[in-house]
Design a protein around this motif. Structure first.
Motif, PDB file in Angstrom:
ATOM      1  N   VAL A   1       0.844  -1.193   0.000  1.00 38.08           N
ATOM      2  CA  VAL A   1       0.000   0.000   0.000  1.00 38.08           C
ATOM      3  C   VAL A   1       0.879   1.244   0.000  1.00 38.08           C
ATOM      4  O   VAL A   1       1.830   1.339   0.784  1.00 38.08           O
ATOM      5  N   GLU A   2       0.572   2.201  -0.859  1.00 42.53           N
ATOM      6  CA  GLU A   2       1.340   3.433  -0.873  1.00 42.53           C
ATOM      7  C   GLU A   2       0.920   4.342   0.271  1.00 42.53           C
ATOM      8  O   GLU A   2      -0.265   4.585   0.490  1.00 42.53           O
ATOM      9  N   ILE A   3       1.901   4.853   0.988  1.00 43.75           N
ATOM     10  CA  ILE A   3       1.652   5.783   2.093  1.00 43.75           C
ATOM     11  C   ILE A   3       1.505   7.182   1.504  1.00 43.75           C
ATOM     12  O   ILE A   3       2.419   7.694   0.851  1.00 43.75           O
ATOM     13  N   SER A   4       0.363   7.793   1.735  1.00 43.11           N
ATOM     14  CA  SER A   4       0.037   9.069   1.097  1.00 43.11           C
ATOM     15  C   SER A   4      -0.123  10.181   2.114  1.00 43.11           C
ATOM     16  O   SER A   4      -0.991  11.040   1.974  1.00 43.11           O
ATOM     17  N   LEU A   5       0.692  10.178   3.147  1.00 50.74           N
ATOM     18  CA  LEU A   5       0.607  11.192   4.191  1.00 50.74           C
ATOM     19  C   LEU A   5       1.242  12.502   3.748  1.00 50.74           C
ATOM     20  O   LEU A   5       2.321  12.498   3.140  1.00 50.74           O
ATOM     21  N   PRO A   6       0.640  13.642   4.059  1.00 53.05           N
ATOM     22  CA  PRO A   6       1.340  14.912   3.878  1.00 53.05           C
ATOM     23  C   PRO A   6       2.264  15.161   5.060  1.00 53.05           C
ATOM     24  O   PRO A   6       2.129  14.542   6.122  1.00 53.05           O
ATOM     25  N   GLY A   7       3.198  16.069   4.874  1.00 55.21           N
ATOM     26  CA  GLY A   7       4.019  16.491   5.993  1.00 55.21           C
ATOM     27  C   GLY A   7       5.025  15.488   6.493  1.00 55.21           C
ATOM     28  O   GLY A   7       5.386  15.522   7.674  1.00 55.21           O
ATOM     29  N   VAL A   8       5.482  14.585   5.624  1.00 57.45           N
ATOM     30  CA  VAL A   8       6.527  13.634   6.028  1.00 57.45           C
ATOM     31  C   VAL A   8       7.719  13.747   5.067  1.00 57.45           C
ATOM     32  O   VAL A   8       8.360  12.768   4.726  1.00 57.45           O
ATOM     33  N   GLU A   9       8.018  14.974   4.685  1.00 64.26           N
ATOM     34  CA  GLU A   9       9.075  15.208   3.702  1.00 64.26           C
ATOM     35  C   GLU A   9      10.419  14.683   4.170  1.00 64.26           C
ATOM     36  O   GLU A   9      11.227  14.207   3.363  1.00 64.26           O
ATOM     37  N   SER A  10      10.678  14.736   5.464  1.00 66.38           N
ATOM     38  CA  SER A  10      11.996  14.288   5.933  1.00 66.38           C
ATOM     39  C   SER A  10      12.195  12.791   5.746  1.00 66.38           C
ATOM     40  O   SER A  10      13.333  12.326   5.661  1.00 66.38           O
ATOM     41  N   VAL A  11      11.117  12.028   5.677  1.00 63.63           N
ATOM     42  CA  VAL A  11      11.223  10.584   5.451  1.00 63.63           C
ATOM     43  C   VAL A  11      11.352  10.281   3.961  1.00 63.63           C
ATOM     44  O   VAL A  11      11.777   9.189   3.580  1.00 63.63           O
TER      45      VAL A  11
END
Length: 246
Positions: free
Chosen positions: A182-192
């Motif tokens: 499953v693709e993780i589609s969270l905003p605000g995780v640019e550092s990862v």
């Protein structure tokens, strides 16, 4: 637990995570970065990236341990000092074999543990953002996060009782999606998502704010003919901005 490949939540508790971080021998790491940083700085930067990645991962409340798969003795010693568990690359058959071996090593100590593969070149990694990614991933048998370019993968997870099945390298995001992750589609995780392969990538990571190992080394390199950055704030701020070249 739902069957692998279905887009549905995992009804089992996630439990603490083991992370597997692969690292090439430093002499061969980050070959593209050498064009921007110079060949003498390249292995030092690769180690600094890994140190900041591992330190941030170990500070994440969702992480129980970090397994680093590497045959580099100097890198192993430095990362062990941070608290990582070092295992040799026994398969010696490339990145994906190393990751699968690292996952098996983690589960040799805790058979039901959820495992995630994490790139070693995430020097701006934030523990809080990693926790959000792990929380999202815990709802699925397998999940992945695209890199900042949208082509590769920086994170791949598998729940307890599920195999990691990594297919990193090149356009790996499409391959992980096709494999049922499953693709993780969270905003605000640019550092990862912000892995560093080029000088331009490093500039973006520095703008995000890197960990202390990368920041100190980048500032030291800026004393040479190629001046990339200057500090916006005092020591330890982790915030840098671009400076014109001499």
């Amino acid at each position: 637990m739902v069957t692998e490949g279905e887009i549905a939540t995992n009804t089992d508790p996630a439990g603490p995570w083991s992370l597997v971080v692969p690292l090439k021998p430093l002499a061969r790491a980050k070959s593209r970065l050498g064009r921007a940083a110079g060949e003498l700085a390249r292995p030092r930067l690769a180690l600094a990236f890994a140190q900041d990645t591992v330190a941030a991962a170990l500070s994440c409340s969702r992480v129980r341990d970090v397994v680093v798969v590497t045959d580099d003795a100097a890198a192993g010693a430095a990362l062990s000092a941070l608290g990582a568990r070092i295992v040799p690359d026994v398969p010696a058959a490339g990145l994906n074999a190393a990751l699968a071996y690292g996952a098996r090593s983690a589960r040799a100590l805790a058979p039901a543990v959820p495992v995630a593969a994490l790139n070693a070149d995430l020097p701006a990694l934030r523990a809080g953002e990693l926790a959000r990614v792990l929380d999202f991933a815990s709802a699925f048998p397998r999940a992945f996060l695209r890199d900042a370019a949208g082509i590769g993968t920086t994170f791949l997870s598998c729940a307890g009782g599920t195999e990691l099945r990594p297919v990193f390298g090149g356009p790996s995001a499409a391959r992980h999606l096709a494999s049922g992750a499953v693709e993780i589609s969270l905003p605000g995780v640019e550092s990862v998502r912000r892995d560093v392969d080029t000088g331009e990538d490093l500039e973006v990571a520095l703008a995000l704010g890197t960990g202390p190992h990368t920041e100190r080394l980048a500032l030291a390199l800026a004393l040479g003919p190629r001046v990339w950055i200057k500090p916006d704030q005092g020591a330890g701020s982790g915030a840098c901005s671009r400076k014109a070249e001499d």
